[in-house]
Motif scaffolding. Sequence first.
Motif, PDB file in Angstrom:
ATOM      1  N   GLN A 179       0.840  -1.200   0.000  1.00  0.00           N
ATOM      2  CA  GLN A 179       0.000   0.000   0.000  1.00  0.00           C
ATOM      3  C   GLN A 179       0.874   1.250   0.000  1.00  0.00           C
ATOM      4  O   GLN A 179       1.995   1.237   0.503  1.00  0.00           O
ATOM      5  N   ARG A 180       0.338   2.323  -0.588  1.00  0.00           N
ATOM      6  CA  ARG A 180       1.010   3.631  -0.559  1.00  0.00           C
ATOM      7  C   ARG A 180       0.164   4.573   0.285  1.00  0.00           C
ATOM      8  O   ARG A 180      -1.010   4.790  -0.008  1.00  0.00           O
ATOM      9  N   LEU A 181       0.770   5.132   1.335  1.00  0.00           N
ATOM     10  CA  LEU A 181       0.059   6.064   2.202  1.00  0.00           C
ATOM     11  C   LEU A 181       0.641   7.463   2.045  1.00  0.00           C
ATOM     12  O   LEU A 181       1.861   7.658   2.108  1.00  0.00           O
ATOM     13  N   SER A 182      -0.234   8.431   1.837  1.00  0.00           N
ATOM     14  CA  SER A 182       0.173   9.831   1.749  1.00  0.00           C
ATOM     15  C   SER A 182      -0.588  10.630   2.792  1.00  0.00           C
ATOM     16  O   SER A 182      -1.794  10.419   2.980  1.00  0.00           O
ATOM     17  N   ILE A 183       0.087  11.565   3.441  1.00  0.00           N
ATOM     18  CA  ILE A 183      -0.604  12.384   4.437  1.00  0.00           C
ATOM     19  C   ILE A 183      -1.624  13.317   3.777  1.00  0.00           C
ATOM     20  O   ILE A 183      -2.408  13.946   4.473  1.00  0.00           O
ATOM     21  N   GLU A 184      -1.620  13.368   2.455  1.00  0.00           N
ATOM     22  CA  GLU A 184      -2.663  14.102   1.740  1.00  0.00           C
ATOM     23  C   GLU A 184      -4.059  13.613   2.170  1.00  0.00           C
ATOM     24  O   GLU A 184      -5.015  14.395   2.201  1.00  0.00           O
ATOM     25  N   ASP A 185      -4.163  12.351   2.549  1.00  0.00           N
ATOM     26  CA  ASP A 185      -5.458  11.775   2.912  1.00  0.00           C
ATOM     27  C   ASP A 185      -5.878  12.075   4.349  1.00  0.00           C
ATOM     28  O   ASP A 185      -7.012  11.769   4.731  1.00  0.00           O
ATOM     29  N   MET A 186      -4.957  12.645   5.146  1.00  0.00           N
ATOM     30  CA  MET A 186      -5.350  12.982   6.524  1.00  0.00           C
ATOM     31  C   MET A 186      -5.039  14.426   6.899  1.00  0.00           C
ATOM     32  O   MET A 186      -5.535  14.939   7.882  1.00  0.00           O
ATOM     33  N   GLY A 187      -4.207  15.107   6.085  1.00  0.00           N
ATOM     34  CA  GLY A 187      -4.060  16.554   6.212  1.00  0.00           C
ATOM     35  C   GLY A 187      -3.085  17.086   7.236  1.00  0.00           C
ATOM     36  O   GLY A 187      -3.066  18.288   7.507  1.00  0.00           O
ATOM     37  N   LYS A 188      -2.242  16.225   7.815  1.00  0.00           N
ATOM     38  CA  LYS A 188      -1.230  16.695   8.753  1.00  0.00           C
ATOM     39  C   LYS A 188       0.117  16.094   8.361  1.00  0.00           C
ATOM     40  O   LYS A 188       0.240  14.884   8.237  1.00  0.00           O
ATOM     41  N   PHE A 189       1.100  16.955   8.171  1.00  0.00           N
ATOM     42  CA  PHE A 189       2.400  16.489   7.730  1.00  0.00           C
ATOM     43  C   PHE A 189       3.169  15.776   8.840  1.00  0.00           C
ATOM     44  O   PHE A 189       3.098  16.150  10.012  1.00  0.00           O
ATOM     45  N   LYS A 190       3.922  14.749   8.466  1.00  0.00           N
ATOM     46  CA  LYS A 190       4.932  14.215   9.375  1.00  0.00           C
ATOM     47  C   LYS A 190       5.919  15.336   9.677  1.00  0.00           C
ATOM     48  O   LYS A 190       6.191  16.155   8.802  1.00  0.00           O
ATOM     49  N   PRO A 191       6.421  15.446  10.907  1.00  0.00           N
ATOM     50  CA  PRO A 191       6.382  14.468  11.984  1.00  0.00           C
ATOM     51  C   PRO A 191       5.284  14.688  13.037  1.00  0.00           C
ATOM     52  O   PRO A 191       5.492  14.354  14.210  1.00  0.00           O
ATOM     53  N   HIS A 192       4.130  15.253  12.662  1.00  0.00           N
ATOM     54  CA  HIS A 192       3.038  15.346  13.628  1.00  0.00           C
ATOM     55  C   HIS A 192       2.652  13.933  14.075  1.00  0.00           C
ATOM     56  O   HIS A 192       2.500  13.023  13.255  1.00  0.00           O
ATOM     57  N   ALA A 193       2.488  13.739  15.389  1.00  0.00           N
ATOM     58  CA  ALA A 193       2.186  12.413  15.924  1.00  0.00           C
ATOM     59  C   ALA A 193       0.908  11.827  15.333  1.00  0.00           C
ATOM     60  O   ALA A 193       0.800  10.604  15.154  1.00  0.00           O
ATOM     61  N   ASP A 194      -0.063  12.688  15.001  1.00  0.00           N
ATOM     62  CA  ASP A 194      -1.318  12.197  14.429  1.00  0.00           C
ATOM     63  C   ASP A 194      -1.101  11.479  13.099  1.00  0.00           C
ATOM     64  O   ASP A 194      -1.868  10.579  12.739  1.00  0.00           O
TER      65      ASP A 194
END
Length: 265
Positions: A179-194
């Motif tokens: 699988q490919r996961l992008s923070i585009e789908d949750m809206g918070k950039f790494k390194p945010h813990a969320d």
Amino acid sequence: MKNNTNKRRDFLKKSAMVGLAAPHLAFASANNETTDTASSKAPKVLFFDVNETLLDLTAMKESVGKVLGNRPDLLPLWFTTMLQYSLVTTVGRQYNDFGIIGSAALQMVAANHNISITEEEGREAILGPLRSIPAHPEVKQALQSLKDAGYTLVSFTNSSNKGVKTQFKNAGLTEYFEQRLSIEDMGKFKPHADAYDWAARKMGVQSNECMLVAAHGWDIAGALWANWRGAFISRPGAQLYPLATKPELSESNLTKIADKLIALK
């Protein structure tokens, strides 16, 4: 008794002064210890950062350096500015594509050095070469070895879904990842813990069953603080964050990381 009390008071005063004068000495043991995760157990899911960790950014760096008036010395400043404003965006509860933030950061750095760059020129300097950069030489064989050993491989990046899909297709990496996961789908950039919590939920595993493989000290630090395990690839110029605990694995390339992970199976 009074003598002992005075000695104890003097000892506490001296300890406090050491802490004030050299806090790095007072807290060094806590900050430099390797994470206490049981490293004898194989993680359930391996999450991979993409740019620099898997893909060689040389071509993009050359392109960015050229648009900055042939100033390759400004590249580190550009990257740190891009990372800074991705976090500013997250803290401000906003979201922009990582490439767009990169272009904006490029314009900022250029302006501070009397270089004129349009938004379009900034995007093309970054996104043009970024779409077709190659994998580091050892990456494909190392990924195949990990896959053959039974590991679940997932990419996890701040870049957009479309961007990573194109990158993997052009670099020949698509087949290795479940699988490919992008923070585009949750809206918070790494390194945010969320971001790390979200990725663990997406794969249906607990945080301590996840391991991040990355060539960025800030990414490894974020993962460890989110109760993940970490494997650091010390690509040239990459450093771990001294104020975070050390990851259990730290090697110069992915082959050496893979060998140690396969030994856990």
